[in-house]
Every structure is written in C-alpha cells, then in structure tokens.
Enzyme design. Structure first.
Site, mmCIF file in Angstrom:
data_model
loop_
_atom_site.group_PDB
_atom_site.id
_atom_site.type_symbol
_atom_site.label_atom_id
_atom_site.label_comp_id
_atom_site.label_asym_id
_atom_site.label_seq_id
_atom_site.Cartn_x
_atom_site.Cartn_y
_atom_site.Cartn_z
ATOM 1 N N SER A 144 37.689 -58.901 -45.575
ATOM 2 C CA SER A 144 36.430 -59.496 -45.737
ATOM 3 C C SER A 144 35.897 -58.353 -46.799
ATOM 4 O O SER A 144 36.193 -57.124 -46.519
ATOM 5 C CB SER A 144 35.720 -59.649 -44.645
ATOM 6 O OG SER A 144 34.216 -59.687 -44.888
ATOM 7 N N TYR A 158 33.022 -55.811 -36.612
ATOM 8 C CA TYR A 158 33.779 -56.886 -37.491
ATOM 9 C C TYR A 158 34.031 -56.018 -38.692
ATOM 10 O O TYR A 158 35.359 -56.266 -39.082
ATOM 11 C CB TYR A 158 32.976 -57.953 -37.570
ATOM 12 C CG TYR A 158 33.412 -59.094 -38.714
ATOM 13 C CD1 TYR A 158 34.224 -60.139 -38.291
ATOM 14 C CD2 TYR A 158 33.030 -58.852 -39.795
ATOM 15 C CE1 TYR A 158 34.851 -60.863 -39.136
ATOM 16 C CE2 TYR A 158 33.522 -59.764 -40.633
ATOM 17 C CZ TYR A 158 34.476 -60.899 -40.429
ATOM 18 O OH TYR A 158 34.957 -61.919 -41.253
HETATM 19 P P1 NAP Z 1 36.045 -69.676 -38.310
HETATM 20 O O1 NAP Z 1 35.665 -70.891 -39.039
HETATM 21 O O2 NAP Z 1 35.349 -69.280 -37.366
HETATM 22 O O3 NAP Z 1 37.533 -70.057 -37.819
HETATM 23 C C1 NAP Z 1 38.460 -69.002 -36.893
HETATM 24 C C2 NAP Z 1 39.770 -69.664 -36.597
HETATM 25 O O4 NAP Z 1 40.602 -68.720 -35.981
HETATM 26 C C3 NAP Z 1 39.721 -70.927 -35.658
HETATM 27 O O5 NAP Z 1 40.684 -71.763 -36.053
HETATM 28 C C4 NAP Z 1 39.769 -70.096 -34.403
HETATM 29 O O6 NAP Z 1 40.479 -71.101 -33.467
HETATM 30 C C5 NAP Z 1 40.744 -69.087 -34.790
HETATM 31 N N1 NAP Z 1 40.881 -68.157 -33.655
HETATM 32 C C6 NAP Z 1 39.927 -66.983 -33.550
HETATM 33 N N2 NAP Z 1 40.602 -66.389 -32.246
HETATM 34 C C7 NAP Z 1 41.713 -66.600 -32.132
HETATM 35 C C8 NAP Z 1 42.653 -66.250 -31.461
HETATM 36 N N3 NAP Z 1 42.590 -65.091 -30.523
HETATM 37 N N4 NAP Z 1 44.020 -66.772 -31.717
HETATM 38 C C9 NAP Z 1 44.248 -67.835 -32.308
HETATM 39 N N5 NAP Z 1 43.262 -68.381 -33.206
HETATM 40 C C10 NAP Z 1 42.036 -67.752 -33.150
HETATM 41 O O7 NAP Z 1 36.457 -68.660 -39.454
HETATM 42 P P2 NAP Z 1 36.495 -68.410 -41.027
HETATM 43 O O8 NAP Z 1 34.992 -68.205 -41.229
HETATM 44 O O9 NAP Z 1 37.262 -69.734 -41.574
HETATM 45 O O10 NAP Z 1 37.157 -67.136 -41.414
HETATM 46 C C11 NAP Z 1 38.781 -67.150 -41.424
HETATM 47 C C12 NAP Z 1 38.874 -65.764 -41.976
HETATM 48 O O11 NAP Z 1 38.352 -65.555 -43.083
HETATM 49 C C13 NAP Z 1 38.695 -64.667 -40.896
HETATM 50 O O12 NAP Z 1 39.581 -63.709 -40.943
HETATM 51 C C14 NAP Z 1 37.316 -64.108 -41.116
HETATM 52 O O13 NAP Z 1 37.100 -62.592 -40.721
HETATM 53 C C15 NAP Z 1 37.569 -64.241 -42.771
HETATM 54 N N6 NAP Z 1 36.311 -64.051 -43.563
HETATM 55 C C16 NAP Z 1 35.361 -64.989 -43.361
HETATM 56 C C17 NAP Z 1 34.127 -65.206 -44.193
HETATM 57 C C18 NAP Z 1 33.065 -66.164 -44.205
HETATM 58 O O14 NAP Z 1 31.844 -66.005 -44.734
HETATM 59 N N7 NAP Z 1 33.300 -67.319 -43.439
HETATM 60 C C19 NAP Z 1 33.860 -63.928 -45.169
HETATM 61 C C20 NAP Z 1 34.790 -62.992 -45.130
HETATM 62 C C21 NAP Z 1 35.869 -63.202 -44.287
HETATM 63 P P3 NAP Z 1 39.445 -71.899 -32.320
HETATM 64 O O15 NAP Z 1 38.463 -72.657 -33.022
HETATM 65 O O16 NAP Z 1 40.835 -72.907 -31.876
HETATM 66 O O17 NAP Z 1 39.333 -70.964 -31.329
#
Ligand code: NAP
Length: 249
Positions: A144, A158
């Site tokens: 991130s 985080y």
């Molecule tokens: P999200 O919508 O919250 O989705 C997170 C996913 O991770 C869900 O499928 C969840 O599954 C799964 N998960 C969480 N803990 C887990 C575990 N212990 N074992 C297996 N699965 C797990 O997140 P996102 O926004 O798409 O983010 C994806 C990645 O991008 C992350 O690494 C995040 O830090 C990074 N990121 C996101 C943003 C942003 O603005 N969204 C910005 C920078 C970086 P369940 O729902 O089944 O629990």
C-alpha cells in the site's frame, strides 16, 4: 500447453476478486481464497466457471500455518502446479491513534497482513524453485502507499504491516532470483472497496479523492491490471520492483 495456475489470497471481494476475474479472463486456473465470506467466494467461483476455466474457492485463514499448508495442498491436488501467488489478503481495524492501540490489535494486524504473506510465500517457493525441482513462478505482494505515508492518526499498525510487505518483496526477490522466481509488489492507494468500512469510514475514498493529483479514487480492476502484468512474461526482467497505483500520491 499446461494451463497456468494462480492462487490469490483474500479474493472473495475487492482487489482480490477483481484480480481473480482478470486472471480467469486470461485463461488461468484460479484458486479463490477467503476467510469468512463463503457466499461471495462461491458466487465469484460460479461467475468464473462461466468463462470455461477451472476455479476452486478454498476457505483458509492465511495467518494460520496449518491452514496455509492445507490451502496449498488443495491447489496442488485440484488445479496442478502453481505458477503465480498473489499475497493480497489483509485487514484494517478502526481508525485510531497509536496511544489507543492494544497489543491484541497490533498482533492481529501483523499476523493477518504479514505472517500470512511469509507463510504463503514459503509454500510457493517450495513448489516453484528450480533448486527444489520446480519450474519457476511469480509472486506478487499487495502492499500500500501507506508504507510510505505511515497513515498517521488512522492506522500506523496497518501501514507498518505494509512496510514489512515492501521489505519481504526486496529480500525474497533477491533470495530466489536465481531459482526462476520473480517477486514484485503493487502499492495501491484509495481504491473503492469495502475495506474502508472495516476502518470505520465507508466513504473514506470519496472524502480524500479530491486531494490526490488525479482527483479521483481508483478501481480494483486498475490494480488487477498491474498485478497481472507483473505475473506475466511481459515483465520477465522485473524482480524486486514496485508499481504504485495511487493517482499520483
Ligand atoms: P477487502 O475488500 O477488505 O478484502 C479483503 C479480503 O481479504 C477478503 O476477501 C477477506 O476475506 C480476505 N481476508 C482477510 N483476512 C484474511 C485471512 N486471514 N485469511 C484469508 N483471507 C483473508 O480488501 P481490499 O481493499 O480489496 O484490499 C486488498 C489488498 O489491497 C489488501 O492487501 C489491502 O491492504 C490492499 N490495499 C487496499 C487499498 C484500498 O484502498 N482498498 C489501498 C492500498 C492497499 P473474507 O471477507 O472472507 O474475510
């Protein structure tokens, strides 16, 4: 030609789900992984099956060593030789200053966001390394821009977990570069997903979008495109590299 196999951790929704869709469109066999949202994972699996490619959805908490081992064995048995691992799963806890963070919260973040990527990378390297009889592969870490900004007043825990992802990328890329494995990283910022609701502010992207040079938030599919490029042979000389997808931040 053998069909390539991708495992994307945390792909029941958000960036992981968009990445699963894109790899499926490119003809990969896909392993969707999730922790708790079975309905979303099964719906995505059904959607991907419509494309005529193999897809499985495997429940596993990737911060747990035994569950990670079972996840990788399931991929071996159901889809075949792993070509690409995307370390995408992560969690966010409600916005807070450091002085209000408990040890339980900090450990939960580090275990879900960092230990998970170490364990999954270990299992992937065992299978991909030419030193272990493998045929190589590609690992993409989802970090991130928070690793650069530190996320003060929101979630330094985080942000620090993402700093660890950056360091894992640099170290592992060098460690396995001569074994046919490339390790790269994407660093998104302000992407429209449900993660922000977990941080206590569902509309966070809209609140902050105008402050970005591009003056808009990003879409999960825009991150997926960079992940796919880093996994593909188009980036064959790139390892230990970072692509920031943050609208100019
Ligand atoms: P999200 O919508 O919250 O989705 C997170 C996913 O991770 C869900 O499928 C969840 O599954 C799964 N998960 C969480 N803990 C887990 C575990 N212990 N074992 C297996 N699965 C797990 O997140 P996102 O926004 O798409 O983010 C994806 C990645 O991008 C992350 O690494 C995040 O830090 C990074 N990121 C996101 C943003 C942003 O603005 N969204 C910005 C920078 C970086 P369940 O729902 O089944 O629990």
């Amino acid at each position: 030609m053998n069909t390539k196999v991708v495992l994307i951790t945390g792909s029941s929704r958000g960036i992981g789900a968009a990445t699963a869709r894109l790899f499926a469109q490119k003809g990969f066999s896909v392993c969707i992984n999730y922790k708790s949202n079975r309905n979303a994972a099964e719906a995505l699996k059904h959607e991907i099956h419509q494309l005529g490619v193999k897809c499985i959805a495997v429940q596993a908490d990737v911060s747990d060593e035994d569950q990670v081992i079972r996840l990788f064995e399931t991929v071996d048995e159901s889809l075949g030789t792993l070509s690409v691992l995307v370390n995408n799963a992560a969690i966010l806890r409600p916005q807070s200053r450091l002085m209000d963070m408990s040890a339980d919260r900090i450990n939960e973040i580090l275990s879900a966001n960092v230990t998970s990527a170490f364990l999954c990378s270990r299992e992937a390297v065992k299978r991909m390394s030419s030193q272990q009889g493998g045929t190589g592969g590609s690992i993409i870490n989802v970090s991130s821009v928070a690793s650069r900004t530190g996320s003060p007043n929101e979630y330094i825990d985080y942000a620090a977990s993402k700093g660890a992802m950056d360091t894992l990328t640099r170290g592992l890329a060098t460690e396995v570069a001569a074994e046919g494995i490339r390790v790269n990283c994407v660093r998104p910022g302000l992407i429209y997903t449900d993660m922000h609701a977990d941080g206590g502010e569902p509309d966070r992207v809209d609140r902050l979008a105008s402050k970005l040079p591009m003056q808009r938030g990003g879409q999960p599919a825009e991150v997926a495109e960079a992940i796919y490029w880093l996994a593909s042979d188009k980036s064959s000389f790139a390892t230990g590299n970072f692509i920031d997808l943050a609208g100019g931040l």
